[in-house]
Write a protein that holds these residues in place. Structure first.
Motif, PDB file in Angstrom:
ATOM      1  N   ALA A 140       0.891  -1.277   0.077  1.00 11.40           N
ATOM      2  CA  ALA A 140      -0.002  -0.045   0.045  1.00 11.40           C
ATOM      3  C   ALA A 140       1.028   1.291  -0.122  1.00 11.40           C
ATOM      4  O   ALA A 140       1.490   1.343   0.870  1.00 11.40           O
ATOM      5  CB  ALA A 140      -0.670  -0.148   1.224  1.00 11.40           C
ATOM      6  N   THR A 141       0.909   2.167  -1.151  1.00 14.38           N
ATOM      7  CA  THR A 141       1.680   3.213  -1.271  1.00 14.38           C
ATOM      8  C   THR A 141       1.033   4.669  -1.107  1.00 14.38           C
ATOM      9  O   THR A 141       1.905   5.537  -1.404  1.00 14.38           O
ATOM     10  CB  THR A 141       2.357   3.144  -2.505  1.00 14.38           C
ATOM     11  OG1 THR A 141       1.403   3.136  -3.578  1.00 14.38           O
ATOM     12  CG2 THR A 141       3.181   1.920  -2.837  1.00 14.38           C
ATOM     13  N   ARG A 142      -0.228   4.736  -0.865  1.00 14.44           N
ATOM     14  CA  ARG A 142      -0.767   6.041  -0.761  1.00 14.44           C
ATOM     15  C   ARG A 142      -0.110   6.880   0.336  1.00 14.44           C
ATOM     16  O   ARG A 142       0.242   6.381   1.466  1.00 14.44           O
ATOM     17  CB  ARG A 142      -2.371   5.938  -0.520  1.00 14.44           C
ATOM     18  CG  ARG A 142      -3.029   7.519  -0.708  1.00 14.44           C
ATOM     19  CD  ARG A 142      -4.441   7.166  -0.413  1.00 14.44           C
ATOM     20  NE  ARG A 142      -4.948   6.282  -1.884  1.00 14.44           N
ATOM     21  CZ  ARG A 142      -6.164   5.784  -1.782  1.00 14.44           C
ATOM     22  NH1 ARG A 142      -7.091   5.889  -0.632  1.00 14.44           N
ATOM     23  NH2 ARG A 142      -6.624   4.965  -2.781  1.00 14.44           N
ATOM     24  N   VAL A 143       0.414   8.156  -0.080  1.00 13.28           N
ATOM     25  CA  VAL A 143       1.087   8.976   1.009  1.00 13.28           C
ATOM     26  C   VAL A 143       0.384   9.368   2.223  1.00 13.28           C
ATOM     27  O   VAL A 143       1.021   9.058   3.292  1.00 13.28           O
ATOM     28  CB  VAL A 143       1.498  10.156   0.238  1.00 13.28           C
ATOM     29  CG1 VAL A 143       2.140  11.266   1.367  1.00 13.28           C
ATOM     30  CG2 VAL A 143       2.194   9.889  -0.915  1.00 13.28           C
ATOM     31  N   SER A 144      -0.831   9.401   2.226  1.00 15.72           N
ATOM     32  CA  SER A 144      -1.737   9.879   3.180  1.00 15.72           C
ATOM     33  C   SER A 144      -1.881   8.766   4.285  1.00 15.72           C
ATOM     34  O   SER A 144      -2.273   9.264   5.608  1.00 15.72           O
ATOM     35  CB  SER A 144      -3.171  10.390   2.976  1.00 15.72           C
ATOM     36  OG  SER A 144      -3.541   9.498   2.330  1.00 15.72           O
TER      37      SER A 144
END
Length: 389
Positions: A140-144
């Motif tokens: 999982a790479t989403r910044v937030s």
């Protein structure tokens, strides 16, 4: 290197599923898990991933690498035995929420590997956090996700898109001939992962004087002819942060049909040599290919012997997460008992000097991997992926 089997990322999202996610995310576990468990007989760790469904090739590889570590660990009779409890999300937030409720209510589960996708992480975070469970993702790479909202609970051993975006933009300028005044087309697929990454790359390129033609398509689109027609002679690169590798392939094929020579550059969502294999195209990815790391040769050979002849870079980060959980659980079990809070605290401070990924592993205070970087692959004439940076 040999071709990878299909690993296209597919996220199914509908209005109905979104409503289900909103409802389930806010819900508390149906049964309160015990605060303390005994270490005698072993300790369980949950695994959340797309074991079946459109992205099963991803989930099965991730599951097998986690199982591979557990099998190695459990052979040592001095170790606290680990048990892996499987939870199938199919990369669907609503299904992930159901699994999260089950794990939260299972008092024997002391931590979770996964979920695999950012959208499922967001859906299950309130459930797992309320239950006191650590959850660590290998993809999982989403910044937030690591903005502090889930500090002390959420971890990941792969870099986020705030690193991928600048890496991709810098590579375009250092190695693909993009200069100030040139044009790059950036096309998102209207999903939050894609739009967020596209925004980052766009901003990075514009700051360097590059002209960016920002476009957007639906994940259901198959005809890109009108967009391809806009690819001009000054367009050096077409950046496709898609989640469907088949769309990247179609876009590339339609560019070729129109005689366009711009370089196609996909993001980690398009990493799939079975479905995106345009020679000369590039793909960025959050993990190295362990089959190309010399010191991993024996481990890779044993893995393939046990689970099949192929693997992908999606899998090995989960081996490392299982390794880190083993360390955290061993420390917690020194008195014969274990709590979820102990595992969370211990996991946050685990430091592994040497990992199968070829780098040390340690988490930042917000749960990101310290010193992480993205890798760039170039698609070869036979469709295989070769690491170039």
């Amino acid at each position: 290197m040999s071709k990878f089997r299909r690993v296209g990322l597919v996220v199914l999202a509908t209005a109905t599923a979104a409503a289900a996610v909103a409802a389930s995310s806010a819900a508390a576990p149906t049964i309160a898990a015990k605060a303390t468990a005994t270490c005698k007989g072993g300790v369980s760790v949950g695994f959340m991933g797309p074991i079946t469904g459109p992205a099963a090739s991803i989930g099965s590889d991730q599951l097998h690498w986690a199982q591979y570590f557990v099998s190695i660990w459990n052979k040592n009779k001095k170790h606290i035995k680990l048990k892996l409890v499987q939870g199938d999300t199919q990369l669907d937030p609503s299904k992930g929420s159901v699994v999260a409720q089950q794990f939260a209510s299972n008092g024997s589960i002391m931590g979770v590997i996964g979920p695999a996708s950012s959208s499922v992480v967001e859906a299950v975070a309130p459930i797992l956090s309320k239950a006191g469970l650590a959850f660590a993702s290998g993809s999982a790479t989403r910044v937030s996700l690591s903005d502090g909202s889930h500090k002390g609970y959420f971890f990941r051993d792969v870099p986020h898109d705030g690193i991928q975006g600048p890496t991709d933009a810098a590579y375009m300028m250092s190695d693909l001939g993009v200069k100030s005044g040139d044009s790059v087309m950036v096309v998102d697929d209207q999903e939050s992962y894609s739009t967020g990454l596209a925004d980052i790359v766009q901003a990075q390129l514009k700051a360097k004087g590059v002209k960016v033609d920002r476009e957007s398509v639906s994940q259901k689109a198959t005809d890109f002819s009108s967009l391809v027609a806009k690819v001009g002679s000054s367009t050096k690169v077409v950046f496709l942060p898609f989640q469907l590798a088949t769309q990247a392939q179609l876009f590339s094929q339609q560019m070729k049909a129109q005689g366009k020579s711009a370089i196609v550059f996909g993001s980690d969502g398009t990493f799939d040599s079975a479905n995106f294999n345009t020679p000369g195209a590039y793909v960025s990815f959050f993990a190295p290919d362990v089959t190309t790391i010399a010191k991993d040769a024996k481990s890779v050979a044993n893995f393939k012997k046990q689970y099949g002849a192929s693997t992908t870079p999606f899998g090995a980060p989960n081996f490392v997460l299982a390794q880190m959980y083993a360390s955290a659980i061993t420390k917690a079990c020194k008195d014969g008992k274990i709590t979820r809070a102990e595992v969370r605290t211990n996991l946050a401070s685990v430091a592994v000097k040497n990992t199968i990924l070829g780098t040390p592993m340690r988490f930042t205070p917000n749960g990101d991997v310290l010193g992480a970087k993205f890798h760039i692959f170039k698609i070869q004439p036979d469709g295989s992926y070769q690491t170039v940076a």
